[in-house]
Design a protein around this motif. Structure first.
Motif, mmCIF file in Angstrom:
data_model
loop_
_atom_site.group_PDB
_atom_site.id
_atom_site.type_symbol
_atom_site.label_atom_id
_atom_site.label_comp_id
_atom_site.label_asym_id
_atom_site.label_seq_id
_atom_site.Cartn_x
_atom_site.Cartn_y
_atom_site.Cartn_z
ATOM 1 N N LYS A 152 0.922 -1.199 -0.135
ATOM 2 C CA LYS A 152 -0.084 -0.060 0.087
ATOM 3 C C LYS A 152 1.003 1.176 0.097
ATOM 4 O O LYS A 152 0.449 2.367 -0.713
ATOM 5 N N GLN A 153 1.921 1.295 0.788
ATOM 6 C CA GLN A 153 2.986 2.568 0.911
ATOM 7 C C GLN A 153 3.380 2.714 -0.574
ATOM 8 O O GLN A 153 3.581 3.718 -1.016
ATOM 9 N N LEU A 154 3.789 1.478 -1.264
ATOM 10 C CA LEU A 154 4.467 1.674 -2.558
ATOM 11 C C LEU A 154 3.594 2.414 -3.330
ATOM 12 O O LEU A 154 3.955 3.364 -4.234
ATOM 13 N N ALA A 155 2.263 1.962 -3.416
ATOM 14 C CA ALA A 155 1.282 2.499 -4.322
ATOM 15 C C ALA A 155 1.298 4.043 -4.281
ATOM 16 O O ALA A 155 1.056 4.783 -5.097
ATOM 17 N N LEU A 214 10.769 -5.865 -1.416
ATOM 18 C CA LEU A 214 10.223 -5.192 -2.420
ATOM 19 C C LEU A 214 9.491 -6.155 -3.449
ATOM 20 O O LEU A 214 8.383 -5.776 -3.704
ATOM 21 N N VAL A 215 10.030 -7.420 -3.858
ATOM 22 C CA VAL A 215 9.256 -8.245 -4.851
ATOM 23 C C VAL A 215 8.308 -8.834 -3.939
ATOM 24 O O VAL A 215 7.107 -8.944 -4.806
ATOM 25 N N ASN A 216 8.273 -9.207 -2.769
ATOM 26 C CA ASN A 216 6.982 -9.827 -2.182
ATOM 27 C C ASN A 216 5.885 -8.696 -2.036
ATOM 28 O O ASN A 216 4.783 -9.266 -2.280
ATOM 29 N N ALA A 217 6.311 -7.498 -1.762
ATOM 30 C CA ALA A 217 5.228 -6.581 -1.665
ATOM 31 C C ALA A 217 4.617 -6.285 -3.165
ATOM 32 O O ALA A 217 3.329 -6.215 -2.984
ATOM 33 N N CYS A 218 5.390 -6.080 -4.256
ATOM 34 C CA CYS A 218 5.059 -5.962 -5.516
ATOM 35 C C CYS A 218 3.955 -7.088 -5.820
ATOM 36 O O CYS A 218 3.097 -7.110 -6.600
ATOM 37 N N LYS A 219 4.233 -8.462 -5.749
ATOM 38 C CA LYS A 219 3.408 -9.568 -6.069
ATOM 39 C C LYS A 219 2.099 -9.400 -5.400
ATOM 40 O O LYS A 219 1.124 -9.972 -6.011
ATOM 41 N N MET A 220 1.915 -8.603 -4.415
ATOM 42 C CA MET A 220 0.526 -8.314 -3.827
ATOM 43 C C MET A 220 -0.160 -7.132 -4.130
ATOM 44 O O MET A 220 -1.423 -7.180 -4.054
#
Lengths: 375, 243
Positions: free
Chosen positions: A236-239, A276-282
């Motif tokens: 959510k933060q990344l978004a 980063l990758v794990n977060a992006c996968k979601m």
């Protein structure tokens, strides 16, 4: 500094270069000398210093002269140093820049870093003592000073004791940690075998434990990928963080660009690449306005949901047609994209049948696919 | 009935173990906090200690760099050191990619990273670089480590380099270049196979062709040009590096 002798700097037969470092100053004990800027070379037999401005000025010291070495960390305004303790010069030493010295040690000052690597290599050479087994053209100076031997032994025993203590403490930590890990692994396996007996909640909690411990997660649930609450929050933060940068870059960024951007912005408490990758996968499952996309080549990108790479391909085709043909480099420059993503777009266009490739030693060039349009 | 009881038993056991684990975790956390307060400084300053620490973790079977959210990162600050190094490595590789096609020796990478970090930053060892690079692989940008000679070539582009390419790179490492005939005599390959590999490297920009060499054409690897080592990264190249 009186242990040094003038030398041509050429390596003898049987002598090999181990490592070299620029920007090194020599000091005679605590005093500076005129050798303030040179290349320091470590060979299997000697320590050689050559002046960077005047290559003719070159001095060397046999490794057999060294009693032991210490590191001195850098400070404010001070470079990192290696202190080299030496045996007294032997009477048949070749002439050198100094006839005498009141110090029994020299300091190597690394003004352009490189001290860690050099220290490691020098320690290795001191342990291996290759100069004893590989005779060269030079006379090998064997130091048989019993006084120095005795003093050395006392110092070394003290150091060895400290190392032993450290080792014991580390061993204790290791055995405790091993128990923890064994237990975690056995539970992880139980979960895998009996999915359904342990609640979803407990599974997520357990995964957090594993994540915390840095244990690779053997339980993969496709509903949340290999994510945990932490990764959900992160997604959510990344978004939020990436919306504007993505818009500025035409709606698409490679994962390495994202990694650099996000971590530079954070300054502290950085993200690991895996985080980063794990977060992006979601991203997709959380219905956020960005998504992770993986190209055939394995390149991973983040795209805005509104970004449509297939539409971009149409405009890419136009650009290539205007110019007749383009390489990924040329296309990247024209459009203002990174070469990596430019190449992916051209490859996708090719996959969709819009472009043809001309693969030669001069590079990979793309042409409009006339087979499609002109049959 | 027997089966149901067996299953129930199984559940109870697992729950028990979970509870036991929570307790042990708490105790372990306390011990780790103690360990951390003693050694936090050392981890940051001492590369040898970092190696020992990493080896210890490998023995136990944990990866302290897996997550910035882990014990290790939060308590010891190991993570930040390596993740930041990752950023610096990416930037150097991007800046120099047009020169060397995405292949760089560990030595040159080391020197350029040190330069970028500036005089007052902590020193960084080659071991540190290798660990940071291993973590970067997961980003899908083609990061790879290729052993050559006594050192490593670091790949930072998603070009496919199989065993054939790697072996030719290793052969070229000695002199910085290689020829078709050298490959044929050292590796006992057919000319066609040697040519294919060399052409692939040319296409990827990792090799340059010198047709004016005496004898036969030489394929040079810019990554191995020692003269280029100390060349500064130009402002144009630096711009390419930062997205």
């Amino acid at each position: 500094m009186d242990r040094f002798a003038w030398t041509s700097g050429l390596l003898e037969l049987g002598e090999t270069l181990v490592v070299q470092q620029r920007g090194v100053r020599l000091c005679d004990g605590e005093e500076k000398v005129k050798f303030d800027s040179g290349v320091l070379l470590l060979s299997t037999h000697r320590l050689i210093w050559r002046d960077q401005k005047n290559h003719e000025c070159c001095i060397a010291l046999p490794l057999s002269q060294i009693v032991f070495i210490e590191e001195q960390a850098a400070g404010i305004g001070k470079s990192a140093k290696i202190v080299v303790h030496l045996h007294p010069a032997s009477s048949n030493k070749e002439p050198g820049p100094f006839q005498s010295s009141k110090y029994s040690y020299i300091k190597l000052s690394f003004k352009e870093h490189g001290q860690i690597e050099f220290y490691r290599r020098l320690s290795e050479e001191m342990t291996q003592r290759r100069w004893e087994t590989m005779p060269t053209g030079q006379t090998i100076q064997v130091n048989k000073d019993p006084q120095a031997g005795r003093i050395r032994a006392v110092g070394i025993v003290g150091i060895e004791r400290k190392l032993e203590e450290k080792r014991k403490e580390t061993d204790k930590n290791i055995s405790e940690a091993k128990e923890m890990v064994e237990l975690s692994k056995s539970i992880a396996n139980k979960i895998k075998e009996k999915q359904g007996d342990i609640t979803e909640d407990e599974t997520i909690r357990f995964k957090s434990y594993l994540l915390s411990m840095g244990i690779a997660n053997p339980v993969t649930r496709e509903t949340y990928g290999s994510g945990t609450h932490y990764h959900m929050q992160l997604a959510k933060q990344l978004a939020g963080i990436l919306q504007t940068p993505l818009e500025e870059r035409g709606g698409i960024m490679s994962l390495t660009e994202v990694y650099c951007l996000v971590n530079r912005a954070r300054g502290l408490e950085l993200l690991s690449p895996e985080d980063l990758v794990n977060a992006c996968k979601m991203l997709e499952s959380l219905k956020l306005p960005l998504r992770l996309r993986i190209f055939d080549s394995g390149v991973m990108v983040i795209e805005l949901q509104s970004h449509n790479e297939e539409e971009m391909v149409a405009s890419a085709l136009e650009t290539v047609s205007e110019k007749g043909s383009l390489t990924a480099d040329e296309f990247a420059k024209l459009v203002g994209m990174s070469v990596l993503l430019a190449k992916e777009r051209l490859l996708l266009a090719e996959k969709m049948g819009h472009l043809c490739r001309d693969d030669s030693v001069e590079g990979l060039r793309f042409y409009p696919n006339l087979f499609m349009t002109q049959s | 009935l027997f089966q149901a009881k067996y299953k129930e038993r199984g559940t109870v056991l697992a729950e028990d173990q979970l509870a036991q684990m929570s307790k042990q975790l708490d105790m372990f956390k306390t011990n780790l906090e103690e360990f951390a307060s003693k050694h936090k400084q050392e981890i940051r300053k001492n590369p040898e200690f970092r190696v020992q620490f990493q080896d210890m973790c490998a023995t136990i079977g944990v990866d302290p760099l897996a997550s910035g959210k882990g014990f290790w990162s939060e308590m010891l600050g190991v993570g930040d050191f390596y993740y930041e190094l990752g950023v610096q490595i990416i930037e150097v590789c991007l800046a120099l990619k047009h020169r060397n096609g995405g292949l760089i020796t560990l030595e040159e990478l080391h020197q350029q990273v040190l330069k970028g970090r500036g005089k007052f930053a902590q020193d960084v060892s080659q071991d540190d670089l290798l660990r940071a690079i291993k973590k970067l692989k997961v980003l899908g940008n083609g990061f790879g480590i290729i052993p050559v000679g006594g050192t490593y070539l670091i790949q930072s582009v998603p070009a496919e380099l199989n065993m054939d390419h790697t072996v030719v790179l290793q052969l070229a490492e000695k002199k910085g270049y290689v020829t078709v005939n050298e490959i044929r005599s050292s590796l006992k390959w057919e000319t066609e196979r040697a040519k294919q590999v060399l052409e692939h490297l040319l296409k990827e920009g990792m090799a340059w062709l010198d047709t004016q060499a005496a004898g036969e054409p030489q394929y040079w690897l810019p990554a191995l040009f020692t003269e280029l080592y100390s060349q500064e990264i130009t402002p144009e190249e630096a711009k390419e590096a930062i997205p």
